[in-house]
Design a protein around this motif. Structure first.
Motif, PDB file in Angstrom:
ATOM      1  N   SER A   1       0.622  -1.472 -19.730  1.00  0.00           N
ATOM      2  CA  SER A   1       0.092   0.124 -19.163  1.00  0.00           C
ATOM      3  C   SER A   1       0.856   0.929 -20.141  1.00  0.00           C
ATOM      4  O   SER A   1       1.859   0.688 -20.841  1.00  0.00           O
TER       5      SER A   1
ATOM      6  N   ALA B   1      -3.133  -4.213  -6.258  1.00  0.00           N
ATOM      7  CA  ALA B   1      -3.723  -3.621  -5.344  1.00  0.00           C
ATOM      8  C   ALA B   1      -5.259  -3.505  -5.680  1.00  0.00           C
ATOM      9  O   ALA B   1      -6.159  -3.625  -4.795  1.00  0.00           O
ATOM     10  N   ARG B   2      -5.628  -2.945  -6.728  1.00  0.00           N
ATOM     11  CA  ARG B   2      -7.023  -3.017  -7.307  1.00  0.00           C
ATOM     12  C   ARG B   2      -7.662  -4.253  -7.210  1.00  0.00           C
ATOM     13  O   ARG B   2      -8.948  -4.492  -6.836  1.00  0.00           O
TER      14      ARG B   2
ATOM     15  N   ALA C   1       5.873  -0.813 -10.296  1.00  0.00           N
ATOM     16  CA  ALA C   1       4.717  -0.037  -9.694  1.00  0.00           C
ATOM     17  C   ALA C   1       3.341  -0.040 -10.611  1.00  0.00           C
ATOM     18  O   ALA C   1       2.611  -0.303  -9.821  1.00  0.00           O
ATOM     19  N   ASP C   2       3.510  -0.275 -11.753  1.00  0.00           N
ATOM     20  CA  ASP C   2       2.286  -0.603 -12.496  1.00  0.00           C
ATOM     21  C   ASP C   2       1.759  -1.996 -11.994  1.00  0.00           C
ATOM     22  O   ASP C   2       0.492  -1.922 -11.902  1.00  0.00           O
ATOM     23  N   CYS C   3       2.431  -2.749 -11.933  1.00  0.00           N
ATOM     24  CA  CYS C   3       1.931  -4.224 -11.335  1.00  0.00           C
ATOM     25  C   CYS C   3       1.343  -4.247  -9.867  1.00  0.00           C
ATOM     26  O   CYS C   3       0.199  -4.656  -9.450  1.00  0.00           O
ATOM     27  N   GLN C   4       1.951  -3.408  -9.039  1.00  0.00           N
ATOM     28  CA  GLN C   4       1.761  -3.073  -7.668  1.00  0.00           C
ATOM     29  C   GLN C   4       0.268  -2.484  -7.561  1.00  0.00           C
ATOM     30  O   GLN C   4      -0.637  -3.020  -7.023  1.00  0.00           O
ATOM     31  N   ARG C   5       0.142  -1.472  -8.570  1.00  0.00           N
ATOM     32  CA  ARG C   5      -1.316  -0.901  -8.520  1.00  0.00           C
ATOM     33  C   ARG C   5      -2.297  -1.884  -9.096  1.00  0.00           C
ATOM     34  O   ARG C   5      -3.644  -1.989  -8.503  1.00  0.00           O
ATOM     35  N   ALA C   6      -2.107  -2.661 -10.219  1.00  0.00           N
ATOM     36  CA  ALA C   6      -3.177  -3.556 -10.666  1.00  0.00           C
ATOM     37  C   ALA C   6      -3.481  -4.587  -9.402  1.00  0.00           C
ATOM     38  O   ALA C   6      -4.373  -4.907  -9.482  1.00  0.00           O
TER      39      ALA C   6
ATOM     40  N   GLN D   1      -8.625  -4.968  -3.600  1.00  0.00           N
ATOM     41  CA  GLN D   1      -9.418  -4.199  -3.109  1.00  0.00           C
ATOM     42  C   GLN D   1     -11.008  -4.510  -3.563  1.00  0.00           C
ATOM     43  O   GLN D   1     -11.641  -4.233  -2.532  1.00  0.00           O
TER      44      GLN D   1
ATOM     45  N   HIS E   1       3.624  -6.910  -2.391  1.00  0.00           N
ATOM     46  CA  HIS E   1       4.547  -5.733  -2.511  1.00  0.00           C
ATOM     47  C   HIS E   1       5.741  -6.311  -3.551  1.00  0.00           C
ATOM     48  O   HIS E   1       6.434  -7.325  -3.544  1.00  0.00           O
TER      49      HIS E   1
END
Length: 281
Positions: A73, A166-167, A159-164, A170, A275
């Motif tokens: 990222s 979550a995507r 934080a980057d891995c969390q967002r990835a 989703q 998480h």
């Protein structure tokens, strides 16, 4: 559970040892300088890996040290270059190593713009009377700053891995057989992508949470959610994610996303969440 790697020790001892090796190579020609640079590149790679950037490495061309690699990222790319500027500072200005540092990493996640090229780090004085003192001062500065640098980099990485992740969840929810903790066959590709993402964040601890809908007995739902979280953790370990980084947690129906009594609401509430937090190893 997780303890941070002591990357300050890598930087202060390894980099300063290279500075001494560079001084010993003075006046022995290009072959000796090339040997020094190879040692510097190898040691820098270990230092960056210990600091939480396994994709980053140092390449030296003439008097320029370039941080290269495929960062997961933009945030981690910037953090890796910042850490390199601190942790590799004792190497800069040492005879036969390099005088300045440049960022030549790439960021491979689709849809991310390229990070503008960072400005060169200022050259470190390399006169015989100054380089040794500067290396010692830089080593002390690296020891003092590396804990903060590593902590902020680990936080950005998590934080980057969390967002990835979550995507990914989703786009496709984890599926289980009815009233069972057995993963449905269709979940295998999603688990594979989640495992790959987890392996790109080697210093992040991962809590896998299982959630159910509010139908049926609350105690049975709580037990089922834990078994499902355990099943996901087992699948991740099978794919190569270290078990020490993983923790399963069942929350049953305690955190409903949709409290309405409809099939669509029940479907939303039956889910697995990831998480992440920076490792404290």
């Amino acid at each position: 559970m997780w303890r941070r790697v002591p990357c300050a020790l890598w930087a202060a001892l390894g980099a300063l040892a290279l500075a001494a090796l560079a001084w010993s190579a003075l006046g022995r020609g290009d072959a000796a300088a090339q040997t020094v640079r190879k040692h510097a590149q190898a040691d820098a790679g270990q230092i960056l890996q210990a600091a939480g950037f396994p994709w980053a490495r140092l390449e030296i061309d003439d008097e320029v040290g370039r941080i290269v690699g495929d960062a997961p990222s933009l945030a981690q790319r910037a953090a890796a270059f910042t850490a390199a500027g601190t942790l590799l500072m004792p190497m800069m200005g040492s005879p036969g190593v390099f005088a300045r540092l440049e960022d030549r990493q790439t960021s491979s996640l689709p849809g991310l713009p390229e990070l503008p090229a960072a400005g060169d780090a200022p050259p470190v004085p390399s006169r015989p009377g100054e380089a040794g003192a500067e290396a010692t001062k830089a080593g002390n500065a690296a020891s003092a700053a590396s804990a903060v640098t590593a902590a902020s980099a680990a936080t950005a990485a998590a934080a980057d891995c969390q967002r990835a992740m979550a995507r990914l969840l989703q786009a496709q929810q984890m599926r289980f057989k009815l009233a069972s903790a057995e993963l449905a066959p269709g979940s295998a590709p999603l688990l594979k992508r989640l495992s790959e993402q987890a392996l790109r964040c080697p210093q992040a601890g991962i809590v896998v949470q299982g959630h159910t809908d509010a139908q049926g007995d609350a105690g049975a739902n709580l037990a089922l959610s834990r078994r499902r979280a355990d099943a996901v953790v087992a699948a991740l370990v099978k794919d190569g994610v270290p078990a020490a980084r993983l923790k399963a947690e069942g929350l049953g129906e305690s955190r409903l996303l949709d409290a309405t009594d409809t099939p669509a609401a029940h479907e939303r509430n039956r889910r697995i969440e990831f998480h992440l937090a920076p490792s404290t190893r």
